[in-house]
Design a protein around this motif. Structure first.
Motif, PDB file in Angstrom:
ATOM      1  N   VAL A 229       0.841  -1.195   0.000  1.00 39.88           N
ATOM      2  CA  VAL A 229       0.000   0.000   0.000  1.00 39.88           C
ATOM      3  C   VAL A 229       0.881   1.252   0.000  1.00 39.88           C
ATOM      4  O   VAL A 229       0.608   2.233  -0.700  1.00 39.88           O
ATOM      5  CB  VAL A 229      -0.963  -0.002   1.200  1.00 39.88           C
ATOM      6  N   LEU A 230       1.966   1.224   0.767  1.00 41.42           N
ATOM      7  CA  LEU A 230       2.894   2.359   0.801  1.00 41.42           C
ATOM      8  C   LEU A 230       3.442   2.648  -0.593  1.00 41.42           C
ATOM      9  O   LEU A 230       3.524   3.811  -1.017  1.00 41.42           O
ATOM     10  CB  LEU A 230       4.035   2.069   1.775  1.00 41.42           C
ATOM     11  N   GLY A 231       3.832   1.612  -1.316  1.00 35.38           N
ATOM     12  CA  GLY A 231       4.321   1.815  -2.676  1.00 35.38           C
ATOM     13  C   GLY A 231       3.266   2.418  -3.590  1.00 35.38           C
ATOM     14  O   GLY A 231       3.569   3.263  -4.451  1.00 35.38           O
ATOM     15  N   TRP A 232       2.023   2.001  -3.397  1.00 31.85           N
ATOM     16  CA  TRP A 232       0.914   2.567  -4.162  1.00 31.85           C
ATOM     17  C   TRP A 232       0.739   4.045  -3.822  1.00 31.85           C
ATOM     18  O   TRP A 232       0.520   4.890  -4.698  1.00 31.85           O
ATOM     19  CB  TRP A 232      -0.337   1.763  -3.861  1.00 31.85           C
ATOM     20  N   VAL A 233       0.872   4.399  -2.539  1.00 31.26           N
ATOM     21  CA  VAL A 233       0.836   5.806  -2.125  1.00 31.26           C
ATOM     22  C   VAL A 233       1.916   6.604  -2.852  1.00 31.26           C
ATOM     23  O   VAL A 233       1.660   7.704  -3.367  1.00 31.26           O
ATOM     24  CB  VAL A 233       1.014   5.920  -0.592  1.00 31.26           C
ATOM     25  N   TYR A 234       3.134   6.063  -2.901  1.00 31.51           N
ATOM     26  CA  TYR A 234       4.224   6.761  -3.590  1.00 31.51           C
ATOM     27  C   TYR A 234       3.886   6.990  -5.062  1.00 31.51           C
ATOM     28  O   TYR A 234       4.182   8.065  -5.621  1.00 31.51           O
ATOM     29  CB  TYR A 234       5.511   5.936  -3.510  1.00 31.51           C
ATOM     30  N   GLY A 239       3.084  10.127  -9.499  1.00 31.00           N
ATOM     31  CA  GLY A 239       2.513  10.002 -10.831  1.00 31.00           C
ATOM     32  C   GLY A 239       3.285   9.119 -11.779  1.00 31.00           C
ATOM     33  O   GLY A 239       3.071   9.162 -12.999  1.00 31.00           O
ATOM     34  N   ILE A 240       4.200   8.306 -11.263  1.00 28.95           N
ATOM     35  CA  ILE A 240       4.941   7.347 -12.081  1.00 28.95           C
ATOM     36  C   ILE A 240       5.035   6.020 -11.330  1.00 28.95           C
ATOM     37  O   ILE A 240       4.690   5.939 -10.154  1.00 28.95           O
ATOM     38  CB  ILE A 240       6.357   7.854 -12.450  1.00 28.95           C
ATOM     39  N   SER A 241       5.521   4.991 -12.005  1.00 37.66           N
ATOM     40  CA  SER A 241       5.578   3.668 -11.402  1.00 37.66           C
ATOM     41  C   SER A 241       6.609   3.612 -10.278  1.00 37.66           C
ATOM     42  O   SER A 241       7.557   4.403 -10.233  1.00 37.66           O
ATOM     43  CB  SER A 241       5.935   2.616 -12.454  1.00 37.66           C
ATOM     44  N   TYR A 242       6.402   2.637  -9.385  1.00 35.23           N
ATOM     45  CA  TYR A 242       7.323   2.492  -8.259  1.00 35.23           C
ATOM     46  C   TYR A 242       8.752   2.245  -8.741  1.00 35.23           C
ATOM     47  O   TYR A 242       9.706   2.809  -8.178  1.00 35.23           O
ATOM     48  CB  TYR A 242       6.864   1.352  -7.349  1.00 35.23           C
ATOM     49  N   ALA A 269       1.395  -4.051 -10.864  1.00 33.78           N
ATOM     50  CA  ALA A 269       1.574  -3.535  -9.505  1.00 33.78           C
ATOM     51  C   ALA A 269       2.827  -4.135  -8.894  1.00 33.78           C
ATOM     52  O   ALA A 269       3.005  -5.355  -8.875  1.00 33.78           O
ATOM     53  CB  ALA A 269       0.355  -3.872  -8.644  1.00 33.78           C
ATOM     54  N   ALA A 270       3.700  -3.290  -8.366  1.00 30.79           N
ATOM     55  CA  ALA A 270       4.981  -3.753  -7.828  1.00 30.79           C
ATOM     56  C   ALA A 270       4.797  -4.458  -6.499  1.00 30.79           C
ATOM     57  O   ALA A 270       3.995  -4.043  -5.655  1.00 30.79           O
ATOM     58  CB  ALA A 270       5.930  -2.568  -7.654  1.00 30.79           C
TER      59      ALA A 270
END
Length: 400
Positions: A229-234, A239-242, A269-270
């Motif tokens: 979820v944190l990576g999704w927040v980032y 506005g770019i992929s993890y 999704a990473a």
């Protein structure tokens, strides 16, 4: 089974074939952990165009001794060969003093680092906060409104994600044959698909998770989904992929010599919580950057205040109420990093199956180690190697 036969023929015999059903089982893991790209979809984490130069000052450390699993004396040479270690790099005062590889790992080969990936994510959070892109105290739903209605809605903040203090109903039992961990792995593509169940993906799965009744911030509860979820927040913040965020803010400024990569699910999704594969030398660079208060390649990559916060803050009461006190009885946790003992200075990034970055600021030592230990969590081996890391650092410091 002879591990040398695994994936050695083309095609491999059935009993020597690595698959999604066996890739985390030993001895298949010796091959799998350095060949994740042949098993799972991945996203590239681009290296620096100007890698930070490495300095070498070899030291003989094979005879450094410490207590083994039974309390008997073992030395580094024997410990490496008896603990399923795939490779280790030791640096002291910024110079690589010891390097060792096994099981066909090389200095150029990325190795899966499991939850050491979490510590990289926690470090990245400080950079984004310093750049004004992330507010650690903001609710998760500021960035991901879709999380309203899940455990990550309401009062759950980014800080709760960073510190593993989300009041979530989830049992992170790596040995379970069904339940939370299996469902989670299936959503990421790390398990064979179940034909009796509809297809799933990571982000949809994260939205199904529910609270356990504990207030957020009260208890350290180790749950990998918090980091995804944190990576999704980032991603929403930038506005770019993890993978691109990590390359832009850490891997390139740090002066990484090799591309890293990260496992992704069927929709890209990473697997932020445990899917990074990186070379040992770059892991050592990362650890050295943390030892040097965020400076690498002559640049302030990570804000020093964030590293101070990692080392000196955290909620000791929440830790004491948590589920990893058997690993670090007097430990702490802040922004995905472990304080091994609050009365001492070393801190660490730790992943299952024996992945470590050990940072000792006082003895000026960094140790990066990757492994294919058969058990996901082996407290005896972890405690043996903690004694080993201390013994190595003590030798290098000249204290004994």
């Amino acid at each position: 089974m002879n591990s040398r036969r695994i994936m050695a023929a083309f095609p491999a015999a059935a009993e020597d074939q690595v698959t999604l059903a066996n890739w985390r089982q030993h001895p298949y893991s010796e091959w799998a952990f350095r060949n994740v790209r042949e098993l799972l979809p991945t996203a590239n984490i681009a290296r620096s165009r100007e890698p930070s130069p490495l300095s070498f000052a070899p030291r003989y450390l094979d005879d450094v001794s410490f207590a083994d699993l039974r309390g008997e004396t073992i030395d580094v040479s024997k410990a490496l060969r008896s603990s399923h270690t795939d490779g280790i790099v030791v640096s002291h005062r910024g110079q690589i003093v010891f390097e060792w590889y096994a099981h066909d790992l090389t200095p150029d080969t990325p190795h899966l680092i499991f939850s050491v990936s979490k510590s990289i994510a926690g470090t990245l959070g400080g950079i984004l906060a310093d750049n004004g892109k992330l507010d650690p105290d903001a609710p998760v739903t500021r960035y991901i409104p879709e999380m309203e209605g899940s455990v990550y809605g309401g009062a759950c903040t980014v800080r709760h994600l960073l510190d593993m203090s989300v009041g979530i109903r989830f049992d992170e039992d790596y040995m379970a044959r069904d339940g939370d961990v299996i469902n989670y792995r299936r959503s990421t593509g790390w398990e064979p698909p179940d034909p009796s169940l509809p297809p799933t993906n990571l982000r949809d799965y994260l939205r199904t998770l529910r609270p356990n009744g504990t207030p957020h911030g009260h208890t350290f509860h180790y749950v990998s989904t918090n980091t995804d979820v944190l990576g999704w927040v980032y991603e929403r913040a930038c506005g770019i992929s993890y993978a691109k965020i990590l390359s832009h803010y850490i891997w390139q400024p740090m002066g990484a010599e090799h591309d890293a990569y990260i496992a992704v699910d069927s929709r890209g999704a990473a697997r932020v919580a445990g899917g990074i594969c990186a070379s040992l030398r770059d892991l050592a660079r990362f650890g050295e950057m943390m030892r040097n208060h965020g400076v690498s390649n002559s640049r302030q990559v990570v804000p020093s205040w964030w590293i101070d916060d990692i080392r000196h803050n955290g909620n000791a009461e929440a830790w004491a109420r948590g589920d990893l006190t058997k690993v670090f009885p007097n430990g702490n946790y802040r922004s995905k990093w472990y304080t091994i003992d609050r009365s001492e200075t070393p801190f660490a990034a730790v992943g299952i199956h024996g992945q470590w970055i050990y940072v000792d600021p006082v003895d000026e030592t960094v140790i990066a180690r990757v492994s294919s230990q058969p058990l996901p969590m082996d407290l005896d081996l972890d405690h043996m190697w903690m004694r080993g890391y201390r013994a190595i650092a003590t030798r290098l410091s000249g204290k004994s």
